[in-house]
Design an enzyme around this catalytic site. Sequence first.
Site, PDB file in Angstrom:
ATOM      1  N   GLU A   1      42.969  75.804  42.578  1.00 51.36           N
ATOM      2  CA  GLU A   1      43.961  76.033  41.533  1.00 51.36           C
ATOM      3  C   GLU A   1      45.303  76.458  42.125  1.00 51.36           C
ATOM      4  O   GLU A   1      46.364  76.057  41.647  1.00 51.36           O
ATOM      5  CB  GLU A   1      43.462  77.100  40.557  1.00 51.36           C
ATOM      6  CG  GLU A   1      42.211  76.727  39.795  1.00 51.36           C
ATOM      7  CD  GLU A   1      42.318  75.387  39.109  1.00 51.36           C
ATOM      8  OE1 GLU A   1      43.405  75.073  38.590  1.00 51.36           O
ATOM      9  OE2 GLU A   1      41.328  74.643  39.099  1.00 51.36           O
TER      10      GLU A   1
ATOM     11  N   HIS B   1      34.078  59.420  28.914  1.00 55.78           N
ATOM     12  CA  HIS B   1      35.366  58.779  29.153  1.00 55.78           C
ATOM     13  C   HIS B   1      35.477  57.412  28.488  1.00 55.78           C
ATOM     14  O   HIS B   1      36.590  56.903  28.316  1.00 55.78           O
ATOM     15  CB  HIS B   1      35.592  58.626  30.655  1.00 55.78           C
ATOM     16  CG  HIS B   1      35.756  59.939  31.360  1.00 55.78           C
ATOM     17  ND1 HIS B   1      34.701  60.786  31.559  1.00 55.78           N
ATOM     18  CD2 HIS B   1      36.845  60.542  31.901  1.00 55.78           C
ATOM     19  CE1 HIS B   1      35.140  61.876  32.197  1.00 55.78           C
ATOM     20  NE2 HIS B   1      36.426  61.752  32.413  1.00 55.78           N
TER      21      HIS B   1
END
Length: 842
Positions: free
Chosen positions: A553, A682
């Site tokens: 991150e 997806h």
Amino acid sequence: MHSVSVLSCLCLSLSLSRANPQLNLPTPQPEVFYNGYTPNVATTPAQLRADRDRDQRYGPPYSDEGRAGNTDDGLDDFRYGQTNDERMRIGYSYPSPRMNFSDSPFSGDGYSNHNYGPISSTTERSYGNDPNLNNRYSDVPFSTQGERNFNTNDQYNYNNNPNVEFVGINNRNRFENPFLPNQDRFNLNQGYQERQRYQQDRRYQQELEKLRILLVESDQKGSLECTANVAAQWNFETNVNDFTQTEALNAQQRYVEFQRITAEQSKRINKDLIFDRRLYRQLMLQSEVGPNALPLDVLDRYNRLLNEMLFLYNSAGICAYQQPFQCDLHYIPQLKDIMAKSRDWDELQHTWVEYHRKAGRGMRDSYEQLIDVMQDVAYVNNVTNGGEYWYLGYESGNFRQDMDIVWEQIRPLYEGLHAYVRRKLRDYYGPDRINRIAPIPSHILGNMYGQSWSNVLDILIPYPGRKLIDVTPRMVEQGYTPQLMFQLAEEFFTSINMSAVGPEFYRNSVFEQPLDRRVLCEPSAWDFCNRHDFRVKICTDINQRSLISVHHEMAHIQYFLQYRHLPKIFRNGANPAFHQAVGDAIGLSVSTPKHLQTLGLLQRSLDESSYDINYLFTMAIDKVAFLPFALSLDNWRYDVFSGNANKRTMNCHYWNLREKYSGIKPPVLRSEKDFDMGAKYHIPANIPYIKYFFSTVLQFQIYRGLCRESGQYIPGDPKKPLHQCDIYRQPAAGNILKTLMSKGASQPWQEVLEETLRDGRLDGSALREYFAPLEEWLRQENLRTNEYVGWNYDGDYCKRSIETAGLQIFGGYYNGGMGLKSSTYLYPLIILISSYLSFQFF
């Protein structure tokens, strides 16, 4: 001189009509509320309209979807977990009773999203009732409307005069590689004399300066709108309630409409008279709005199709194996857990078949309609077909072929891994169920989709007596806290000559689950679009996985910091895969024993080759095994969207690709009544998946470049192998990373790689170099056991005929373990049982 006089008249008329040019766009509200309430919020149907394109929503956040921390733990439906990069670009269907937060579309860089609410073709957009909307573009420099066009009788008109070498915008090949000799995507090498005439004209320069001013103003307003929108989304995700949800919906709708209007205006500018490469790219990126460019009635149809499919996906539930009255099992958490932990062949087969039937079969008709709508999406975005649109963000006319070439580089490693895994599974389940030269049935690989094999590591591990490294006990013993972990990640980047994040980052970020409110805990990095406010949201655990995730991150935050000087349209990765690849490359360095020793978390050096092989094998059954799945999934979509595959055979086409790339087959015979791809999130959400293939390969390419530059990896030197490289305290590596990040999306990705890594293409050789010790071990092991490397097609996996439907639910072997005669005798019995159960339970 005639052209100059005409241009002068045009520019003069523009100057007189508009002395102070600016974009006539919706004025953003200056108030930005962070974790605060905004009074008098009303929700209208227009404000509930979805944004289908993540890039058209609001930039990052980006999150940990790589091995840096979400190792297939409950979120593999989004490839290593849902990335908030996708959440922010694709959008998010805020929760309904059937929606699981742990399985929501908070993931990577897709181009479509959930719908936030009902959409009506008669519903007006925000600002859609403005009677002056169509007149907002009349004073734009280089406008293609009305009197802004060049006189068609002008001998230098580039559309009609054969002596001029300009290429019209509709004829320009947007996919040309501008880095090849004598080739320029922006026509900067064409019509040199004509270009000089324009550039030397004073009026032309004045109009060009006006255009630059317009873009600056648009960028400033866009940044304000983006900041307001991201703030509203942050408020919701860090304090989940109905009020913050409504605010998030309102903010998103406003930002979507702002981007749509900006794109409309950008499209009206005659880009063929813009010779500034950077300016041209800025306008092109600003003009691309994905499905939001559709007419309202078609956009309404697009949204409804996705909502219908997502409803089926989210509501899919099956009955437990041999427990017909327990019928409330859903993918998250029950079915995922069964596929990961069960070693019962029949239970796994039942779970796989029933879930694919419930989740996928019902949405086939809707998906066939979506294929037609995708042609409209391609058309309004000036692309030939839906397949080309699907790979549009990668700026290559041969992208599918390019990815196939990369896969061929990696295929030898995968085939060796596949052969070893097939043998271990055959030893476990028996040769009557797994043929030694055939593809592997997908249901026994520890994952519903066969995309990661990590969950069957207990069966596959090369050296069972050698434990994998886990520094979690040492972290707990040394008193690690979430804040300390982020401070260590910040120090990692400052040690390689990169930026500190500052106190504002620590004040505003969320590192732990608050006790007083609900927070969506998926790890994510947030850019508030104002060049100074960057945050992370993660519910940190004190373990090795979270330590790597925190560094991942922080890599996104560093990316934000490095490209914050750019216009907003360029504040992104060079293509949809770059952000993720950089974060994962950092994770490769942080997870090495060398780095863990530097942190004092590992007491002794692990030099034994058995530890190395176990470590690399664990990485390979996740990263290498994933690649052919990702490639198959989006090459299938490319084929159906471009018309290369027929709708009537698209399920069988998918399994042909899975067999071709992966050596994987379905556990039972399939037919065109099925729609097995619909069981993967997806597909109904229409989120691109090729970015995961690209980023997985690219991370090793970036990692190799950093290690080479810092001298931590020397090809051919057994003392400095690539998989043991740690770039901590290596400023030379940081300088390369800063250069790559600082370019953002201002240049095509090929050029970014060429200038930073001296390699202007995606290259699979770095991944092969990383896994070289494992590849050699697999080669020797397969030779020792006389294992067949590769796979042979061992019969039909899918038939068009519906007559095979009985086999889909209740089994039937076709993989060589049971002969044709046995299958023939079983078939009438299966049909009889099927009829009986249908009567009893349905």
